[in-house]
Design an enzyme around this catalytic site. Structure first.
Site, PDB file in Angstrom:
ATOM      1  N   ASP A  23     -43.195  77.658 -55.726  1.00 48.29           N
ATOM      2  CA  ASP A  23     -43.082  79.206 -56.013  1.00 48.29           C
ATOM      3  C   ASP A  23     -44.752  79.542 -54.523  1.00 48.29           C
ATOM      4  O   ASP A  23     -45.525  79.247 -54.259  1.00 48.29           O
ATOM      5  CB  ASP A  23     -43.068  79.650 -57.307  1.00 48.29           C
ATOM      6  CG  ASP A  23     -43.529  81.188 -57.065  1.00 48.29           C
ATOM      7  OD1 ASP A  23     -42.987  81.849 -56.513  1.00 48.29           O
ATOM      8  OD2 ASP A  23     -44.335  81.763 -58.260  1.00 48.29           O
ATOM      9  N   ASN A  25     -44.653  83.514 -53.285  1.00 44.87           N
ATOM     10  CA  ASN A  25     -44.773  84.173 -53.901  1.00 44.87           C
ATOM     11  C   ASN A  25     -45.289  84.621 -55.359  1.00 44.87           C
ATOM     12  O   ASN A  25     -45.840  86.301 -55.607  1.00 44.87           O
ATOM     13  CB  ASN A  25     -44.224  85.623 -53.666  1.00 44.87           C
ATOM     14  CG  ASN A  25     -42.542  85.594 -55.033  1.00 44.87           C
ATOM     15  OD1 ASN A  25     -42.731  84.657 -55.249  1.00 44.87           O
ATOM     16  ND2 ASN A  25     -41.767  85.840 -54.334  1.00 44.87           N
ATOM     17  N   ASP A  27     -44.159  84.950 -58.195  1.00 48.83           N
ATOM     18  CA  ASP A  27     -43.076  85.617 -59.724  1.00 48.83           C
ATOM     19  C   ASP A  27     -42.758  84.348 -60.183  1.00 48.83           C
ATOM     20  O   ASP A  27     -42.113  84.838 -61.346  1.00 48.83           O
ATOM     21  CB  ASP A  27     -41.990  86.289 -59.734  1.00 48.83           C
ATOM     22  CG  ASP A  27     -40.978  85.338 -58.362  1.00 48.83           C
ATOM     23  OD1 ASP A  27     -41.329  84.092 -57.998  1.00 48.83           O
ATOM     24  OD2 ASP A  27     -40.282  84.916 -57.892  1.00 48.83           O
ATOM     25  N   ASP A  31     -39.071  78.585 -54.952  1.00 46.37           N
ATOM     26  CA  ASP A  31     -38.427  79.571 -53.823  1.00 46.37           C
ATOM     27  C   ASP A  31     -38.094  78.988 -52.763  1.00 46.37           C
ATOM     28  O   ASP A  31     -39.016  77.872 -52.121  1.00 46.37           O
ATOM     29  CB  ASP A  31     -38.509  81.369 -54.082  1.00 46.37           C
ATOM     30  CG  ASP A  31     -40.456  80.561 -53.129  1.00 46.37           C
ATOM     31  OD1 ASP A  31     -41.199  80.026 -52.778  1.00 46.37           O
ATOM     32  OD2 ASP A  31     -41.019  81.723 -53.626  1.00 46.37           O
ATOM     33  N   ASP A 100     -25.388  72.404 -52.258  1.00 43.58           N
ATOM     34  CA  ASP A 100     -24.631  72.236 -54.103  1.00 43.58           C
ATOM     35  C   ASP A 100     -23.024  72.909 -53.630  1.00 43.58           C
ATOM     36  O   ASP A 100     -23.312  74.759 -53.244  1.00 43.58           O
ATOM     37  CB  ASP A 100     -25.131  72.341 -55.175  1.00 43.58           C
ATOM     38  CG  ASP A 100     -25.267  71.668 -56.308  1.00 43.58           C
ATOM     39  OD1 ASP A 100     -23.964  71.528 -56.410  1.00 43.58           O
ATOM     40  OD2 ASP A 100     -26.508  71.279 -57.009  1.00 43.58           O
ATOM     41  N   ASP A 202     -19.538  70.169 -57.271  1.00 43.38           N
ATOM     42  CA  ASP A 202     -20.443  69.950 -59.105  1.00 43.38           C
ATOM     43  C   ASP A 202     -18.382  70.471 -59.734  1.00 43.38           C
ATOM     44  O   ASP A 202     -18.087  70.124 -59.437  1.00 43.38           O
ATOM     45  CB  ASP A 202     -21.109  71.333 -59.445  1.00 43.38           C
ATOM     46  CG  ASP A 202     -21.214  71.952 -60.875  1.00 43.38           C
ATOM     47  OD1 ASP A 202     -22.172  71.329 -61.085  1.00 43.38           O
ATOM     48  OD2 ASP A 202     -20.734  73.004 -61.600  1.00 43.38           O
ATOM     49  N   GLU A 256     -19.770  65.328 -58.600  1.00 41.59           N
ATOM     50  CA  GLU A 256     -20.231  64.948 -59.667  1.00 41.59           C
ATOM     51  C   GLU A 256     -18.810  64.874 -60.581  1.00 41.59           C
ATOM     52  O   GLU A 256     -17.391  65.509 -60.567  1.00 41.59           O
ATOM     53  CB  GLU A 256     -20.587  65.894 -59.413  1.00 41.59           C
ATOM     54  CG  GLU A 256     -21.300  65.355 -61.454  1.00 41.59           C
ATOM     55  CD  GLU A 256     -21.697  66.905 -62.025  1.00 41.59           C
ATOM     56  OE1 GLU A 256     -23.166  66.721 -62.674  1.00 41.59           O
ATOM     57  OE2 GLU A 256     -21.665  67.767 -61.507  1.00 41.59           O
ATOM     58  N   HIS A 329     -31.242  67.038 -62.252  1.00 42.55           N
ATOM     59  CA  HIS A 329     -31.532  67.901 -62.981  1.00 42.55           C
ATOM     60  C   HIS A 329     -31.256  68.102 -64.253  1.00 42.55           C
ATOM     61  O   HIS A 329     -31.075  69.321 -65.326  1.00 42.55           O
ATOM     62  CB  HIS A 329     -31.488  69.446 -62.249  1.00 42.55           C
ATOM     63  CG  HIS A 329     -29.736  69.708 -62.245  1.00 42.55           C
ATOM     64  ND1 HIS A 329     -29.322  68.179 -61.087  1.00 42.55           N
ATOM     65  CD2 HIS A 329     -29.020  69.819 -62.286  1.00 42.55           C
ATOM     66  CE1 HIS A 329     -27.447  69.214 -61.255  1.00 42.55           C
ATOM     67  NE2 HIS A 329     -27.491  70.165 -62.086  1.00 42.55           N
ATOM     68  N   ASP A 330     -30.005  67.636 -64.501  1.00 45.26           N
ATOM     69  CA  ASP A 330     -29.285  67.338 -66.132  1.00 45.26           C
ATOM     70  C   ASP A 330     -29.437  66.494 -67.463  1.00 45.26           C
ATOM     71  O   ASP A 330     -29.181  66.185 -67.599  1.00 45.26           O
ATOM     72  CB  ASP A 330     -28.064  67.064 -66.132  1.00 45.26           C
ATOM     73  CG  ASP A 330     -27.005  68.452 -64.440  1.00 45.26           C
ATOM     74  OD1 ASP A 330     -27.704  69.536 -65.104  1.00 45.26           O
ATOM     75  OD2 ASP A 330     -26.271  68.300 -64.522  1.00 45.26           O
TER      76      ASP A 330
END
Ligand code: NOJ
Length: 557
Positions: A23, A25, A27, A31, A100, A202, A256, A329-330
Site C-alpha cells: 500500500d 497511500n 488506505d 495499489d 488476469d 480465469d 485456469e 491467491h486461492d
C-alpha cells in the site's frame, strides 16, 4: 522430438495479488504505486514475468474477480497512468506483464449487465444467460454456486433468473453470443496494444455450457461442473480467440482450468492446436480433501502428490506444456500445506521450491512464497474477508448447524485468506505493508518472516529462490530436459532425473521431518558426483542419507 524454444517456457512467473502486496497511500489496500515501489525487489529476485491478479474497476465482491469495467483501473489501486508506469517499469527491467482475464463472468455492475437486466429485448440481453423457472419459484436447474447456494438469481425487473457460477454479483457471460465474444476480443486487443505480454485466464474452461443446461442429478442443489467444465464449444471458442487475437502477438497464456485432465490439457496446450500455452490444472490441489470436498479435511501421502505430478510430467512430455505451482491467491500457503511451517519452515520451503523449479514446465511463484510465508490462524470469523469462506460458514454453521470449531479448523487449513494476508516487507507495524489499517490483518509472524530480514540472510528462503532462478536461467536442462521418475514407490523421497543432450541431473527431495536413507534402488552411484544446489550446507552431508526436508540437485552426467 525437436525442442521448440519459447520465452514462456523459460519464464519464471511471479504472481501479485495487488490488494495485499504493498500500500502506498495509507488506505490499507495495496495499489499500483506500491507495486512500482517494489520493482527492484522483483528484478533482484530474477523473475521474468509478472502475473497481476485483476486490477480493473470492480465493486470487489470477490476482490476484483468481479469486473465492472474491463478497460479501466480500480479506484483503490490507482489510475491508468499508474498502470502505464508499472508496465514501463517492468519492461525497463526486462520483466513481462501478464494480466488476469476474467471473462467467464463480469460484475453485475458492468454496463453490459445493467443493460441486460433492463428488458428481455435489450440489445445486451444475450450477453448473459437468462432463463425462466421450470416450476413456480424454482431456479431453472439445480446447479449450486461455487460460493454456496444456488447458481441462479431471480431478477424482478424481467421475472427471469440469471446464471452465476460464482457469486450472485458475478453473472456468467453468454459465450454463445458472437457479439459478446467479439467485444471480449476487442478488450483483449486494447490491453495487448498497450504492450501487455499475455493473459492468465480465469476459469476459462467454464465458458461453454452444455445445451439445455441440464440439472446435475436429482438433489436439490448439486455442482453442475459436468455441464460447463470443458463444455461442448470450448475448443472452438479458444481457437477463435487465438485466431482473432492471440496469434497476432508474442504472448504468454495460461488458462485456469479446474477439473481439466491430462488428455484435455493436451488439447488446450498442444502447439499445433492454437489455443493456449499452459493450463493450471487442479488435481494436486484436490489432495487432502475427503469425499465432502474442499472443507472435508483428509490426510494425504507423498504418493498422492507424486502420482499426480508425475502423470502430468509424462502426459505433457511430447505435447503441450506444464505450469508448475503449489499455491496462489486461492490456495493455502505451500509451506503450511505440503511442507512444515514450524521447525523445518526454511528447509521445507526450499525443498518445495526445488521441486517447482526442477520439474519440467514453467514455475509460478505466489507473492510471499519466496519468503516462506505461512498460513494464518485467525481465531474470530470477523478477521476473515473472503466471500467463499463467509458464505460457506453461513451455509454450514449458521444455517446447517455444523460445529463452529471444526469449520474454523477447516478454514485454517484450506481458506483462501491464508494467501491473502499482507505481504511481509519488514518488522514495522503491519509488516511494512501499510501505514494505515490493512484491509485484512497481517500474519502475526511478520517480525520473524519478512523481506527485509530475508534480503540480508544468505540462508533465507529468498536467497535460495534467487539461486534457483539464476540456475534455471543458465541451465537449459532445467527448462527443456526430459523428466524421468526414480524410486516410484518410495514413501518419503520424490526423486527424478532431467536429461538434455548428454547432460543429466538427478533431483532428490525428502518430503518429511525424519531423515531417510537413499535406497540402492535409486540405481545411481552418487559417489563423487557434484551437488549443484542443496537446501542444506555441505557440512554434515552423508551421501546416502537425506536430512529432514533435504533437497539435492546432482549433476550425474
Ligand atoms: C478463480 C479465481 O482465481 C478466484 O479467485 C475467483 O474467485 C474465481 N475464479 C471467480 O472469478
Amino acid at each position: 522430438m525437436a525442442i521448440t524454444k519459447a520465452f514462456w517456457k523459460e519464464a519464471v512467473v511471479y504472481q501479485i495479488y495487488p490488494r495485499s502486496f504493498k500500500d502506498s497511500n495509507g488506505d490499507g489496500i495495496g495499489d499500483l504505486p506500491g507495486i512500482i515501489s517494489k520493482l527492484d525487489y522483483l528484478q533482484d529476485l530474477g523473475i521474468t514475468v509478472l502475473w497481476l491478479s485483476p486490477v480493473y474497476k470492480s465493486p470487489n465482491d470477490d476482490n476484483g474477480y468481479d469486473i465492472s469495467n474491463y478497460e479501466d483501473i480500480m479506484d483503490e489501486f490507482g489510475t491508468l497512468a499508474d498502470w502505464e508506469n508499472l508496465l514501463e517499469g517492468l519492461h525497463a527491467r526486462g520483466i513481462k506483464l501478464m494480466m488476469d482475464l476474467v471473462v467467464n463472468h463480469s460484475s453485475d455492475e458492468h454496463a453490459w449487465f445493467l443493460e441486460s437486466r433492463k428488458s428481455k429485448d435489450n440489445e445486451y440481453r444475450d450477453y448473459y444467460i437468462w432463463r425462466t423457472s421450470n416450476e413456480e419459484n424454482t431456479p431453472p436447474n439445480n446447479w449450486s454456486s461455487a460460493f454456496s447456494g444456488p447458481a441462479w438469481q431471480f431478477d424482478e425487473a424481467t421475472g427471469e433468473y440469471y446464471l452465476h457460477i460464482f457469486s450472485k454479483k458475478q453473472p456468467d457471460l453468454n459465450w454463445e453470443n458472437p457479439k459478446l465474444r467479439h467485444a471480449i476480443y476487442d478488450m483483449m486487443r486494447f490491453w495487448l496494444d498497450k504492450g501487455v505480454d499475455g493473459f492468465r485466464m480465469d476459469v476459462i474452461n467454464f465458458i461453454s455450457k452444455a445445451d439445455g443446461l441440464p440439472s446435475a442429478g436429482t438433489e436439490k442443489l448439486a455442482w453442475g461442473g459436468d455441464y460447463f467444465m470443458n463444455g461442448p464449444r470450448i475448443h472452438e471458442y479458444l481457437q477463435e480467440m487465438n485466431h482473432e487475437v492471440l496469434s497476432h502477438y508474442d504472448v504468454i497464456t495460461v488458462g485456469e482450468m479446474p477439473g481439466a485432465t491430462v488428455e484435455q490439457a493436451k488439447k488446450y496446450t498442444g502447439e499445433d492446436r492454437h489455443e493456449l500455452q499452459m493450463v493450471f490444472q487442479f488435481e494436486h490441489m484436490d489432495i487432502g480433501s475427503g469425499p465432502g470436498g474442499k472443507w472435508d479435511l483428509a490426510p494425504w501421502t507423498l504418493e498422492d502428490l507424486r502420482s499426480i505430478l508425475h502423470k502430468w510430467q509424462v502426459g505433457l512430455a511430447e505435447e503441450g506444456w506444464n505450469s508448475l505451482y503449489l499455491n496462489n491467491h486461492d490456495q493455502p500457503r505451500m509451506v503450511s500445506r505440503f511442507g512444515n511451517d514450524g521447525e523445518y519452515r526454511l528447509e521445507s520451503a526450499k525443498m518445495l521450491a526445488t521441486l517447482l523449479h526442477t520439474l519440467k514446465g514453467t514455475p509460478y511463484i505466489y507473492q510471499g512464497e519466496e519468503l516462506g510465508m505461512t498460513n494464518v490462524t485467525f481465531t474470530s470469523l470477523d478477521q476473515y474477508k473472503d466471500i467463499e469462506i463467509l458464505n460457506m460458514y453461513q451455509e454450514k454453521v449458521v444455517e446447517g448447524g455444523a460445529d463452529h470449531a471444526a469449520i474454523l479448523e477447516a478454514i485454517h487449513v484450506k481458506g483462501r485468506d491464508n494467501a491473502r494476508t499482507p505481504m511481509q516487507w519488514d518488522g514495522t507495524p503491519n509488516g511494512g505493508f501499510t501505514e494505515g489499517t490493512p484491509w485484512i490483518e497481517v500474519n502475526p509472524n511478520y517480525k520473524e518472516i519478512n523481506a527485509e530480514l530475508a534480503l540480508q540472510d544468505p540462508n533465507s528462503v529468498l536467497s535460495y529462490y534467487k539461486q534457483l532462478i539464476a540456475l534455471r536461467k543458465k541451465s537449459p536442462i532445467m527448462v527443456y530436459g526430459d523428466y524421468e521418475l526414480l524410486l516410484p514407490y518410495h514413501d518419503s523421497i520424490y526423486a527424478y532425473t532431467r536429461t538434455l543432450e548428454g547432460e543429466q541431473w538427478a533431483v532428490l527431495l525428502n518430503f518429511f521431518a525424519d531423515s531417510v536413507e537413499i535406497p540402492d534402488e535409486l540405481g545411481i552411484d552418487l559417489g563423487g558426483k557434484e551437488v549443484i544446489l542443496s537446501n542444506y550446507p555441505t557440512e554434515g552431508r552423508e551421501m546416502n542419507l537425506l536430512r529432514p526436508y533435504e533437497a539435492r540437485i546432482y549433476r550425474i552426467q
